[in-house]
Design a protein around this motif. Structure first.
Motif, PDB file in Angstrom:
ATOM      1  N   UNK A  83       1.123  -1.521  -0.219  1.00 25.07           N
ATOM      2  CA  UNK A  83      -0.024   0.159   0.013  1.00 25.07           C
ATOM      3  C   UNK A  83       0.919   1.489   0.058  1.00 25.07           C
ATOM      4  N   UNK A  84       2.133   0.802   0.701  1.00 22.12           N
ATOM      5  CA  UNK A  84       2.555   2.180   0.286  1.00 22.12           C
ATOM      6  C   UNK A  84       3.251   2.462  -0.698  1.00 22.12           C
ATOM      7  N   UNK A  85       3.841   2.101  -1.174  1.00 20.74           N
ATOM      8  CA  UNK A  85       4.430   1.577  -2.445  1.00 20.74           C
ATOM      9  C   UNK A  85       3.169   1.976  -3.609  1.00 20.74           C
ATOM     10  N   UNK A  86       1.990   2.286  -3.886  1.00 20.16           N
ATOM     11  CA  UNK A  86       0.988   2.160  -4.473  1.00 20.16           C
ATOM     12  C   UNK A  86       1.015   3.665  -5.403  1.00 20.16           C
ATOM     13  N   UNK A  87       1.181   4.802  -3.865  1.00 19.46           N
ATOM     14  CA  UNK A  87       1.852   6.306  -4.951  1.00 19.46           C
ATOM     15  C   UNK A  87       2.570   6.300  -5.367  1.00 19.46           C
ATOM     16  N   UNK A  88       4.295   5.980  -5.373  1.00 23.64           N
ATOM     17  CA  UNK A  88       4.829   5.508  -5.902  1.00 23.64           C
ATOM     18  C   UNK A  88       4.926   5.285  -7.260  1.00 23.64           C
ATOM     19  N   UNK A  89       3.767   4.590  -7.750  1.00 20.86           N
ATOM     20  CA  UNK A  89       2.926   4.094  -9.316  1.00 20.86           C
ATOM     21  C   UNK A  89       2.621   5.268  -9.371  1.00 20.86           C
ATOM     22  N   UNK A  90       1.729   5.700  -8.596  1.00 21.62           N
ATOM     23  CA  UNK A  90       1.115   6.617  -9.651  1.00 21.62           C
ATOM     24  C   UNK A  90       1.785   7.782  -9.812  1.00 21.62           C
ATOM     25  N   UNK A  91       2.084   8.144  -8.823  1.00 19.95           N
ATOM     26  CA  UNK A  91       3.057   9.565  -9.296  1.00 19.95           C
ATOM     27  C   UNK A  91       3.731   9.490 -11.048  1.00 19.95           C
ATOM     28  N   UNK A  92       4.718   8.390 -11.117  1.00 18.21           N
ATOM     29  CA  UNK A  92       5.607   8.160 -12.409  1.00 18.21           C
ATOM     30  C   UNK A  92       4.195   7.517 -13.431  1.00 18.21           C
ATOM     31  N   UNK A  93       3.441   7.020 -13.283  1.00 16.53           N
ATOM     32  CA  UNK A  93       2.036   7.228 -14.365  1.00 16.53           C
ATOM     33  C   UNK A  93       1.697   8.709 -14.560  1.00 16.53           C
ATOM     34  N   UNK A  94       1.227   9.903 -13.546  1.00 16.16           N
ATOM     35  CA  UNK A  94       1.133  11.222 -13.631  1.00 16.16           C
ATOM     36  C   UNK A  94       2.760  11.813 -13.999  1.00 16.16           C
ATOM     37  N   UNK A  95       3.424  11.893 -13.910  1.00 18.64           N
ATOM     38  CA  UNK A  95       4.450  12.104 -14.654  1.00 18.64           C
ATOM     39  C   UNK A  95       4.390  12.120 -16.333  1.00 18.64           C
ATOM     40  N   UNK A  96       3.980  10.671 -16.123  1.00 19.92           N
ATOM     41  CA  UNK A  96       4.150  10.618 -17.748  1.00 19.92           C
ATOM     42  C   UNK A  96       3.180  10.823 -18.678  1.00 19.92           C
ATOM     43  N   UNK A  97       1.966  10.814 -18.013  1.00 15.45           N
ATOM     44  CA  UNK A  97       0.477  11.461 -18.499  1.00 15.45           C
ATOM     45  C   UNK A  97       0.707  13.206 -19.088  1.00 15.45           C
ATOM     46  N   UNK A  98       1.503  13.749 -17.719  1.00 16.75           N
ATOM     47  CA  UNK A  98       1.849  14.966 -18.095  1.00 16.75           C
ATOM     48  C   UNK A  98       2.405  16.419 -19.204  1.00 16.75           C
ATOM     49  N   UNK A 114      11.786   8.285 -21.151  1.00 13.72           N
ATOM     50  CA  UNK A 114      12.346   6.412 -21.328  1.00 13.72           C
ATOM     51  C   UNK A 114      12.805   6.156 -20.310  1.00 13.72           C
ATOM     52  N   UNK A 115      13.696   6.561 -19.342  1.00 15.71           N
ATOM     53  CA  UNK A 115      13.554   5.770 -17.836  1.00 15.71           C
ATOM     54  C   UNK A 115      12.615   6.123 -17.398  1.00 15.71           C
ATOM     55  N   UNK A 116      11.911   7.405 -17.028  1.00 17.44           N
ATOM     56  CA  UNK A 116      10.409   7.299 -15.985  1.00 17.44           C
ATOM     57  C   UNK A 116       9.438   5.956 -16.663  1.00 17.44           C
ATOM     58  N   UNK A 117       9.617   5.608 -17.479  1.00 21.92           N
ATOM     59  CA  UNK A 117       8.931   4.270 -18.468  1.00 21.92           C
ATOM     60  C   UNK A 117       9.080   2.902 -17.582  1.00 21.92           C
ATOM     61  N   UNK A 118      10.734   2.950 -17.668  1.00 21.10           N
ATOM     62  CA  UNK A 118      11.645   2.229 -17.428  1.00 21.10           C
ATOM     63  C   UNK A 118      10.725   1.881 -16.305  1.00 21.10           C
ATOM     64  N   UNK A 123       8.970  -1.620 -11.244  1.00 17.68           N
ATOM     65  CA  UNK A 123       7.735  -1.342 -10.198  1.00 17.68           C
ATOM     66  C   UNK A 123       6.379  -2.682 -10.966  1.00 17.68           C
ATOM     67  N   UNK A 124       6.161  -2.192 -11.902  1.00 18.51           N
ATOM     68  CA  UNK A 124       4.668  -2.692 -11.979  1.00 18.51           C
ATOM     69  C   UNK A 124       5.528  -4.524 -12.043  1.00 18.51           C
ATOM     70  N   UNK A 125       6.345  -4.613 -12.462  1.00 16.52           N
ATOM     71  CA  UNK A 125       6.771  -6.304 -12.598  1.00 16.52           C
ATOM     72  C   UNK A 125       7.496  -7.228 -11.284  1.00 16.52           C
ATOM     73  N   UNK A 126       7.395  -6.006 -10.553  1.00 20.76           N
ATOM     74  CA  UNK A 126       7.990  -6.211  -9.189  1.00 20.76           C
ATOM     75  C   UNK A 126       6.258  -6.576  -8.212  1.00 20.76           C
ATOM     76  N   UNK A 127       5.764  -6.082  -8.951  1.00 17.97           N
ATOM     77  CA  UNK A 127       4.060  -6.271  -8.678  1.00 17.97           C
ATOM     78  C   UNK A 127       3.387  -7.053  -8.801  1.00 17.97           C
ATOM     79  N   UNK A 128       3.914  -7.140 -10.305  1.00 16.31           N
ATOM     80  CA  UNK A 128       3.330  -9.191 -10.348  1.00 16.31           C
ATOM     81  C   UNK A 128       4.293  -9.961  -9.654  1.00 16.31           C
ATOM     82  N   UNK A 129       5.288 -10.206  -9.372  1.00 16.84           N
ATOM     83  CA  UNK A 129       5.692 -11.132  -9.098  1.00 16.84           C
ATOM     84  C   UNK A 129       5.476 -11.594  -7.298  1.00 16.84           C
TER      85      UNK A 129
END
Length: 201
Positions: A83-98, A114-118, A123-129
């Protein structure tokens, strides 16, 4: 002066009554028959068997409950951390969308993107694991178990109850909901009532 006391003469009948009374009082209880003893033994065996089966069932239930609790503790030990990591994923997506539309023309900005997308992919791959999956339900039917409706959108052209806008994606951890997706849901207009015409005449 002597007192006259009545004396009952002893007769054979009196002597018989005196000897019979104590004999009846001290008579032994009738012995149990073999059938009674067998029935009592079978009843006791049935009672003991029932108690044994109940004890075995209770022990099995306790074992299963302990295994389930142990498995849950293993599966969901990372819940708070996730739960503490979810905002990190949100902020990365907001950065890309903006990012501006012409970001591809700027080499420096392009490398940053490219660095932000990577980073987001990693992060999402590690979430899946660890069993953490994104819930992005746009175009799907609203599910109150996974989604939280923030508003309704009338005349969206979509079927009523369909998610047409996702304000914030949700996440699940294995079988549990970490965070519901915050969505806007299509609201269709109610069908007009038609007067029933009786065609049977």
């Amino acid at each position: 002066m002597t007192e006259n006391t009545e004396h009952t003469p002893e007769t054979p009948e009196n002597q018989a009554n005196e000897t019979d009374a104590p004999a009846e009082a001290n008579a032994p209880a009738p012995e149990k028959t073999a059938e009674d003893a067998l029935a009592a033994a079978q009843a006791e065996i049935a009672e003991l068997k029932d108690k044994l089966l109940r004890a075995v069932a209770e022990t099995e239930n306790l074992r299963r409950r302990a295994e389930r609790e142990k498995q849950d503790a293993t599966n969901y030990a990372v819940t708070a951390f996730a739960r503490d990591l979810l905002p990190v994923s949100d902020n990365l997506r907001r950065a890309l969308d903006s990012l501006p539309e012409d970001a591809d023309g700027n080499e420096t900005l392009k490398a940053l993107v490219e660095g932000v997308e990577m980073t987001e992919r990693e992060l999402l791959n590690n979430f899946e694991k660890h069993g953490i999956r994104k819930v992005d339900p746009k175009g799907e039917k609203f599910d109150h178990n996974l989604h939280q409706a923030m508003f309704e959108i009338p005349n969206s052209g979509a079927e009523e109850g369909t998610v047409v806008q996702v304000m914030q994606v949700g996440y699940t951890l294995k079988e549990r909901l970490l965070r519901p997706a915050m969505v806007g849901v299509a609201k269709g207009s109610a069908p007009e009532k038609q007067d029933h015409v009786d065609t049977t005449a």
